[in-house]
Write a protein that holds these residues in place. Structure first.
Motif, PDB file in Angstrom:
ATOM      1  N   ARG A  94       5.535  13.564  -5.059  1.00  0.00           N
ATOM      2  CA  ARG A  94       4.095  12.448  -5.150  1.00  0.00           C
ATOM      3  C   ARG A  94       5.614  11.279  -5.029  1.00  0.00           C
ATOM      4  O   ARG A  94       4.233   9.645  -5.099  1.00  0.00           O
ATOM      5  N   ALA A  95       6.603  11.492  -4.313  1.00  0.00           N
ATOM      6  CA  ALA A  95       7.147  10.176  -3.849  1.00  0.00           C
ATOM      7  C   ALA A  95       7.357   9.336  -5.161  1.00  0.00           C
ATOM      8  O   ALA A  95       7.379   8.204  -4.583  1.00  0.00           O
ATOM      9  N   GLY A  96       7.817   9.735  -6.582  1.00  0.00           N
ATOM     10  CA  GLY A  96       7.757   8.944  -7.287  1.00  0.00           C
ATOM     11  C   GLY A  96       8.328   9.672  -8.591  1.00  0.00           C
ATOM     12  O   GLY A  96       8.404  11.070  -8.293  1.00  0.00           O
ATOM     13  N   ALA A  97       7.874   9.114  -9.560  1.00  0.00           N
ATOM     14  CA  ALA A  97       7.572   9.675 -10.627  1.00  0.00           C
ATOM     15  C   ALA A  97       6.681   9.363 -11.748  1.00  0.00           C
ATOM     16  O   ALA A  97       6.238   8.401 -11.878  1.00  0.00           O
ATOM     17  N   ASN A  98       6.670  10.151 -13.251  1.00  0.00           N
ATOM     18  CA  ASN A  98       5.617   9.860 -13.799  1.00  0.00           C
ATOM     19  C   ASN A  98       4.281  10.154 -13.545  1.00  0.00           C
ATOM     20  O   ASN A  98       3.591  10.113 -14.444  1.00  0.00           O
ATOM     21  N   ALA A  99       4.164   9.193 -12.739  1.00  0.00           N
ATOM     22  CA  ALA A  99       2.447   9.086 -11.511  1.00  0.00           C
ATOM     23  C   ALA A  99       2.658   8.897 -10.395  1.00  0.00           C
ATOM     24  O   ALA A  99       3.292   8.639  -9.942  1.00  0.00           O
ATOM     25  N   PRO A 100       1.340   8.688 -10.273  1.00  0.00           N
ATOM     26  CA  PRO A 100       1.523   8.663  -8.640  1.00  0.00           C
ATOM     27  C   PRO A 100       2.212   7.154  -7.998  1.00  0.00           C
ATOM     28  O   PRO A 100       1.775   6.459  -8.374  1.00  0.00           O
ATOM     29  N   THR A 101       2.012   7.659  -6.628  1.00  0.00           N
ATOM     30  CA  THR A 101       2.874   5.963  -6.201  1.00  0.00           C
ATOM     31  C   THR A 101       1.446   5.776  -5.465  1.00  0.00           C
ATOM     32  O   THR A 101       1.377   6.683  -4.524  1.00  0.00           O
ATOM     33  N   ILE A 102       1.618   4.948  -5.953  1.00  0.00           N
ATOM     34  CA  ILE A 102       0.033   4.183  -5.402  1.00  0.00           C
ATOM     35  C   ILE A 102       0.333   3.044  -4.106  1.00  0.00           C
ATOM     36  O   ILE A 102       0.806   2.166  -4.714  1.00  0.00           O
ATOM     37  N   ILE A 103      -0.422   3.709  -3.294  1.00  0.00           N
ATOM     38  CA  ILE A 103      -0.147   2.336  -2.302  1.00  0.00           C
ATOM     39  C   ILE A 103      -1.125   1.186  -1.729  1.00  0.00           C
ATOM     40  O   ILE A 103      -2.371   2.445  -1.777  1.00  0.00           O
ATOM     41  N   GLU A 104      -1.212  -0.207  -1.594  1.00  0.00           N
ATOM     42  CA  GLU A 104      -2.711  -0.207  -1.450  1.00  0.00           C
ATOM     43  C   GLU A 104      -2.436  -1.286  -0.434  1.00  0.00           C
ATOM     44  O   GLU A 104      -2.177  -2.925  -0.427  1.00  0.00           O
ATOM     45  N   PHE A 105      -3.981  -1.853   0.186  1.00  0.00           N
ATOM     46  CA  PHE A 105      -3.580  -2.525   1.678  1.00  0.00           C
ATOM     47  C   PHE A 105      -5.246  -3.595   1.304  1.00  0.00           C
ATOM     48  O   PHE A 105      -5.926  -2.942   0.873  1.00  0.00           O
ATOM     49  N   SER A 106      -4.669  -5.083   1.172  1.00  0.00           N
ATOM     50  CA  SER A 106      -6.029  -5.502   0.949  1.00  0.00           C
ATOM     51  C   SER A 106      -6.507  -5.576   1.410  1.00  0.00           C
ATOM     52  O   SER A 106      -8.325  -6.224   2.184  1.00  0.00           O
ATOM     53  N   THR A 107      -6.779  -5.455   3.623  1.00  0.00           N
ATOM     54  CA  THR A 107      -7.918  -5.256   4.205  1.00  0.00           C
ATOM     55  C   THR A 107      -7.266  -4.127   5.180  1.00  0.00           C
ATOM     56  O   THR A 107      -6.612  -3.244   4.910  1.00  0.00           O
ATOM     57  N   ALA A 108      -8.573  -3.837   6.114  1.00  0.00           N
ATOM     58  CA  ALA A 108      -8.021  -2.043   7.038  1.00  0.00           C
ATOM     59  C   ALA A 108      -6.768  -2.714   7.812  1.00  0.00           C
ATOM     60  O   ALA A 108      -6.408  -3.477   8.215  1.00  0.00           O
ATOM     61  N   VAL A 109      -6.319  -1.227   8.032  1.00  0.00           N
ATOM     62  CA  VAL A 109      -4.604  -1.420   8.725  1.00  0.00           C
ATOM     63  C   VAL A 109      -5.025   0.019   9.724  1.00  0.00           C
ATOM     64  O   VAL A 109      -5.736   0.845   9.244  1.00  0.00           O
ATOM     65  N   ASN A 110      -3.999   0.129  10.519  1.00  0.00           N
ATOM     66  CA  ASN A 110      -4.038   1.664  11.158  1.00  0.00           C
ATOM     67  C   ASN A 110      -2.311   2.148  11.177  1.00  0.00           C
ATOM     68  O   ASN A 110      -1.498   1.177  10.982  1.00  0.00           O
TER      69      ASN A 110
END
Length: 200
Positions: free
Chosen positions: A72-88
């Motif tokens: 899960r790329a971290g501990a305890n809970a899901p690691t979350i990545i966020e993008f404010s606009t569309a990306v590639n």
């Protein structure tokens, strides 16, 4: 005299009750403290929210985290990545929003990075004690291969960094123990500029 005794006992009882309540409310430090990193790149804000486990003298990749098993790329809970606009990423267009980040380490060769479109915890894909890779891939917004780089020095706590690079393409780096894993996020500045021009 009796009143004084009663008063003393009442005060002591109140003191111990307040102390007990304070200890009950006091939370011990989290062994994997939460962390957040964010960076504006072009028109896009990229944020990562994760928990930061420590090495604590353990062999991490290949032992604590088995090769070939999704993490899960971290501990305890899901690691979350966020993008404010569309990306590639990796040649795939990714819509704005939150994604859970998974990593599949390998003994040799490239590792796989997964961005889960549902933001699920990795445990949502457990089947017979293992990750159901087929179900995981079905919910991925994008999966791509990344070559890990081995550092000379061990980093005690897992950390993420986001570099703005040329302010068009961001470099996201995961560092833990001796592993450094980086991938690029194209924030599509030129395409967005062309879109703005076309609007006038």
């Amino acid at each position: 005299m009796k009143n004084l005794k009663f008063y003393s006992i009442a005060v002591m009882a109140l003191f111990f009750a307040a102390t007990e309540l304070t200890f009950a409310q006091l939370q011990l430090p989290n062994p994997s403290p939460g962390a957040t990193v964010s960076q504006n790149v072009g028109f896009t804000k990229i944020s990562i929210d994760y928990s930061s486990p420590g090495v604590k003298g353990r062999e991490i990749f290949g032992n604590l985290l088995k090769h070939g098993e999704t993490w899960r790329a971290g501990a305890n809970a899901p690691t979350i990545i966020e993008f404010s606009t569309a990306v590639n990423i990796g040649g795939t267009n990714v819509r704005p929003g939150k994604y859970s980040l998974f990593i599949t380490p390998q003994q040799s060769g490239d590792w796989t990075v997964h961005l889960n479109s549902k933001g699920n915890a990795v445990y949502a894909y457990m089947k017979d004690g293992k990750i159901d890779e087929e179900a995981l891939l079905k919910d991925n917004a994008v999966s791509f291969k990344v070559k890990p780089v081995m550092a000379n020095d061990s980093q005690e706590r897992l950390s993420y960094a986001i570099s703005a690079e040329n302010n068009k393409v961001a470099k996201v780096t995961m560092a833990w123990d001796k592993v450094r894993l980086s991938f690029m996020v194209d924030t599509q500045v030129d395409q967005k500029m062309d879109g703005f021009k076309g609007a006038f």
